[in-house]
Write a protein that holds these residues in place. Structure first.
Motif, PDB file in Angstrom:
ATOM      1  N   UNK A 224      20.646  89.139  40.766  1.00  0.00           N
ATOM      2  CA  UNK A 224      21.714  90.376  40.650  1.00  0.00           C
ATOM      3  C   UNK A 224      22.114  90.902  39.350  1.00  0.00           C
ATOM      4  N   UNK A 225      22.957  91.560  39.283  1.00  0.00           N
ATOM      5  CA  UNK A 225      23.461  91.956  38.088  1.00  0.00           C
ATOM      6  C   UNK A 225      24.286  91.100  37.264  1.00  0.00           C
ATOM      7  N   UNK A 226      24.078  90.869  36.180  1.00  0.00           N
ATOM      8  CA  UNK A 226      24.625  89.880  35.316  1.00  0.00           C
ATOM      9  C   UNK A 226      25.771  90.334  34.220  1.00  0.00           C
ATOM     10  N   UNK A 227      27.159  89.981  34.282  1.00  0.00           N
ATOM     11  CA  UNK A 227      27.860  90.460  33.757  1.00  0.00           C
ATOM     12  C   UNK A 227      28.296  89.488  32.505  1.00  0.00           C
ATOM     13  N   UNK A 228      28.289  89.974  31.158  1.00  0.00           N
ATOM     14  CA  UNK A 228      28.675  88.983  30.127  1.00  0.00           C
ATOM     15  C   UNK A 228      30.253  88.486  30.225  1.00  0.00           C
ATOM     16  N   UNK A 229      30.536  87.304  29.997  1.00  0.00           N
ATOM     17  CA  UNK A 229      32.124  86.850  29.990  1.00  0.00           C
ATOM     18  C   UNK A 229      32.678  87.467  28.859  1.00  0.00           C
ATOM     19  N   UNK A 230      33.872  87.355  28.649  1.00  0.00           N
ATOM     20  CA  UNK A 230      34.942  87.845  27.497  1.00  0.00           C
ATOM     21  C   UNK A 230      35.199  86.485  26.839  1.00  0.00           C
ATOM     22  N   UNK A 231      34.558  86.323  25.720  1.00  0.00           N
ATOM     23  CA  UNK A 231      34.917  85.123  24.982  1.00  0.00           C
ATOM     24  C   UNK A 231      36.305  84.990  24.152  1.00  0.00           C
ATOM     25  N   UNK A 232      36.659  83.793  23.859  1.00  0.00           N
ATOM     26  CA  UNK A 232      38.004  83.732  23.204  1.00  0.00           C
ATOM     27  C   UNK A 232      37.925  84.253  21.637  1.00  0.00           C
ATOM     28  N   UNK A 233      36.675  84.406  20.916  1.00  0.00           N
ATOM     29  CA  UNK A 233      36.544  84.689  19.887  1.00  0.00           C
ATOM     30  C   UNK A 233      37.142  83.998  18.892  1.00  0.00           C
ATOM     31  N   UNK A 234      37.344  82.525  19.273  1.00  0.00           N
ATOM     32  CA  UNK A 234      37.860  81.449  18.389  1.00  0.00           C
ATOM     33  C   UNK A 234      36.881  80.287  18.411  1.00  0.00           C
ATOM     34  N   UNK A 235      36.888  79.453  17.535  1.00  0.00           N
ATOM     35  CA  UNK A 235      35.887  78.380  17.454  1.00  0.00           C
ATOM     36  C   UNK A 235      36.601  77.490  18.414  1.00  0.00           C
TER      37      UNK A 235
END
Length: 268
Positions: free
Chosen positions: A126-137
């Motif tokens: 099916x369709x894959x959707x990227x996560x929203x990352x924290x943009x922090x280490x």
């Protein structure tokens, strides 16, 4: 006394009374020869991700390179590496290099891996959707993490049967300890397979019932380390689980389960 449930099927085969699956053949003298079968296997890697960052667009950048570029893999990320994920869990990742990939939504398990949820890695459809990352280490997990969870059906092993778990491991070359272990019903079976300056290896765990459904002996065969027999008292008359875990002492290291096979050799 035999404990495995069966019924005659077409006068020459026997089948599981619960599932209907054909599990063996019936001899002319009434003896049953059970078929070995594979409970689970996969060649899709599952790993504990080392320290890095997941950007807001879902792109992960690892601090330590993987041994190859994995076109399909599952990675455990700790809490808060993915925005809104307060526990951590295992995510599907497509890598474009040995350090960069895209993390996709659809978390498997919770903190410290898949836990009690059955999990055998398979490429999602099916369709894959990227996560929203924290943009922090984030700091890679140094807590033992459950990578695989497979159900062993009630009574399937038999009084004298065996389960063999084969695992292929990859690690980076460093002084930090990396380990893979196998559990039956939450009890460790055989010594863990451990690595430091090597880059991985294969291990095979043998788990045998000892004349009863509630007594086992097990041992690690091969791998980077071996050990004495381990004795457990898991009630395999009831449904139980086989789990495979990965563990790191250093957050910047890799421990990767490259693939595994769990085979059942039933015997009354």
């Amino acid at each position: 006394m035999p404990t495995m449930s069966w019924k005659q099927y077409n006068s020459s085969f026997v089948s599981d009374v619960n599932t209907g699956d054909i599990t063996g053949v019936l001899g002319t003298q009434g003896q049953v020869q059970y078929f070995p079968r594979i409970l689970s296997e996969s060649g899709i890697p599952v790993m504990v991700a080392n320290s890095g960052t997941i950007a807001t667009n879902g792109t992960v950048t690892l601090g330590t390179a993987l041994p190859t570029t994995y076109a399909a893999a599952f990675c455990y990320f700790p809490a808060s590496a993915v925005s809104g994920d307060s526990t951590g869990g295992i995510y599907y990742v497509v890598f474009s290099s040995t350090t960069v990939g895209v993390v996709y939504a659809g978390k498997y398990g919770v903190a410290n891996g898949v836990g009690s949820v059955a999990f055998t890695p398979a490429v999602p459809t099916g369709t894959l959707t990227a996560v929203t990352g924290s943009n922090s280490s984030y700091t890679g997990s140094t807590t033992e993490t459950t990578l695989i969870n497979v159900t062993v059906p009630a009574g399937a092993i038999g009084d004298n049967g065996q389960i063999v778990v084969t695992a292929n491991w990859a690690t980076n070359n460093s002084a930090g300890a990396k380990a893979g272990a196998v559990y039956l019903g939450g009890s460790a079976v055989g010594s863990s397979s451990s690595y430091t300056t090597s880059t991985g290896g294969s291990s095979m765990n043998s788990i045998r019932n000892r004349g009863a459904l509630t007594a086992q002996t097990s041992q690690l065969i091969g791998g980077a380390s071996t050990g004495a027999s381990v004795y457990t008292a898991i009630n395999t008359a009831a449904s139980t689980s086989i789990t495979i875990t990965g563990d790191l002492a250093t957050a910047t290291d890799n421990v990767i389960l490259e693939g595994f096979t769990i085979e059942l050799f039933p015997q009354d």
